[in-house]
Design an enzyme around this catalytic site. Structure first.
Site, PDB file in Angstrom:
ATOM      1  CE  LYS A 291      -4.129  -2.012   2.114  1.00 53.45           C
ATOM      2  NZ  LYS A 291      -5.065  -2.006   3.264  1.00 53.45           N
TER       3      LYS A 291
ATOM      4  NE  ARG B   5      -7.181  -8.873   1.847  1.00 56.46           N
ATOM      5  CZ  ARG B   5      -7.044  -8.028   0.821  1.00 56.46           C
ATOM      6  NH1 ARG B   5      -6.203  -7.003   0.913  1.00 56.46           N
ATOM      7  NH2 ARG B   5      -7.746  -8.203  -0.277  1.00 56.46           N
TER       8      ARG B   5
END
Length: 362
Positions: A299, A335
């Protein structure tokens, strides 16, 4: 009474204590005592520095929770799954526009889908998280029928090919969740915290033994980047505590036994807030008492700051470092896009944690 005394017993060293359930009178007294306070509509929390004697004033306290690492068994359909080893959940996107191109598999291409799933499992993934709706900032809306057309056939194909795989489905729509669960999915991962679709809680509750991941966010993928000011809510941590207290209560009332919380890094949060929140995972675990899933893989926080990046495909080193930090601070599930590297980060961090707790190396 010392709030933090024995640092050898917990699996994760205590960083202080969180005291919950204060009324205004106790909060005022705690402020006089010089302790850090967080106050929300449903949660009152006090962070006590290690070694501080809080009972010197004989204040009435309803609950004292020591920040330490706990292992949560998770019921998964008919199985009981341990989270002690920090499972790695690998991302498998049936989307054309997810922010990391290598995670995408074109919908309807079963051979490519199954090859990618096999590769992720072989690389050490404990879970597969399959999604058909990109929730990256600014992503366009996807009609429910299109999401269903992407997800349902993929779930059936993966379940047939890998009957023992643990399969999560990333959706905030109850109809998609129901179809996935009917076809054998084990878990629903809802990025809206089950707020986007009022039928989600009842849908998951209708499948005994299916856990629900509740993620914190604000707005939608189209608007969340404008909703990062938490001052009116009492600060970011208090906003998350309030949100999760309400959503967990709603999930319990609906009959959902197992709930996992995701602080939502990258969702309605600045890069600075993401890093700050990562360091506050022990507080979330202590107050809420539920397992935490952390999703930070590739991210913006891993490539946008100066010296990193400059794009998701360049972000594996920073991602791996932050995965280790997340485990150190108490993440129960990661994740990820890259399960092999994430698994190594988990193993190395757990070794470091055990060594940090040992009195003397032998």
């Amino acid at each position: 009474v010392e709030l933090v005394r024995d640092r050898r017993r917990p699996q994760h060293p205590p960083r202080g204590a969180v005291i919950g359930g204060f009324e205004e009178k106790q909060l005022a007294a705690a402020r006089d005592f010089g302790l850090k306070l967080g106050q929300g509509q449903r949660i009152h929390a006090v962070k006590v520095p290690p070694g501080r004697r809080f009972f010197a004033r004989r204040l009435p306290v309803r609950a004292v929770l020591i920040t330490c690492r706990m292992s949560y068994p998770l019921r998964l359909r008919s199985r009981l799954v341990s989270l002690a080893d920090v499972p790695v959940m690998a991302i498998l996107n049936c989307t054309p526009d997810s922010f990391y191109a290598a995670s995408r598999v074109a919908a309807g291409h079963d051979a490519a889908l199954l090859a990618r799933a096999e590769s992720l499992l072989a690389a050490g993934a404990d879970w597969l998280d399959l999604g058909g709706y990109s929730t990256r900032p600014g992503a366009p809306d996807v009609p429910e029928a299109e999401e269903m057309a992407r997800v349902a056939p993929a779930v059936r194909a993966v379940r047939r090919a890998f009957p023992e795989a643990r399969l999560s489905v990333d959706t905030f729509r109850a109809a998609v969740a129901r179809a996935a669960l009917d076809d054998g999915a084990d878990l629903i991962n809802d990025v809206s915290g089950a707020t986007a679709d009022p039928a989600m809680l009842a849908t998951v509750a209708a499948f005994p033994g299916v856990p629900l991941v509740l993620m914190h966010t604000r707005g939608t993928p189209q608007t969340m980047h404008t909703l990062t000011d938490y001052s009116a809510a009492g600060g970011l941590l208090v906003a998350l505590l309030d949100f999760f207290a309400e959503r967990v209560a709603a999930a319990r009332a609906a009959g959902i036994a197992d709930v996992i919380l995701d602080p939502g890094l990258g969702f309605a949060k600045t890069i600075e807030q993401n890093y700050w929140l990562l360091s506050r995972l022990p507080d979330l675990r202590a107050v809420l008492g539920l397992p935490l899933l952390v999703g930070l893989s590739r991210k913006g926080m891993t490539y946008r700051p100066p010296g990193l990046g400059p794009a998701p495909q360049d972000a594996l080193p920073a991602t791996t470092a932050l995965h280790a930090l997340a485990v150190w601070h108490g993440a129960d599930i990661l994740r990820v896009h890259d399960p092999a590297e994430a698994r190594q980060a988990v193993v190395a961090t757990r070794l470091a944690l055990r060594a940090a707790q040992a009195e003397h190396p032998r």
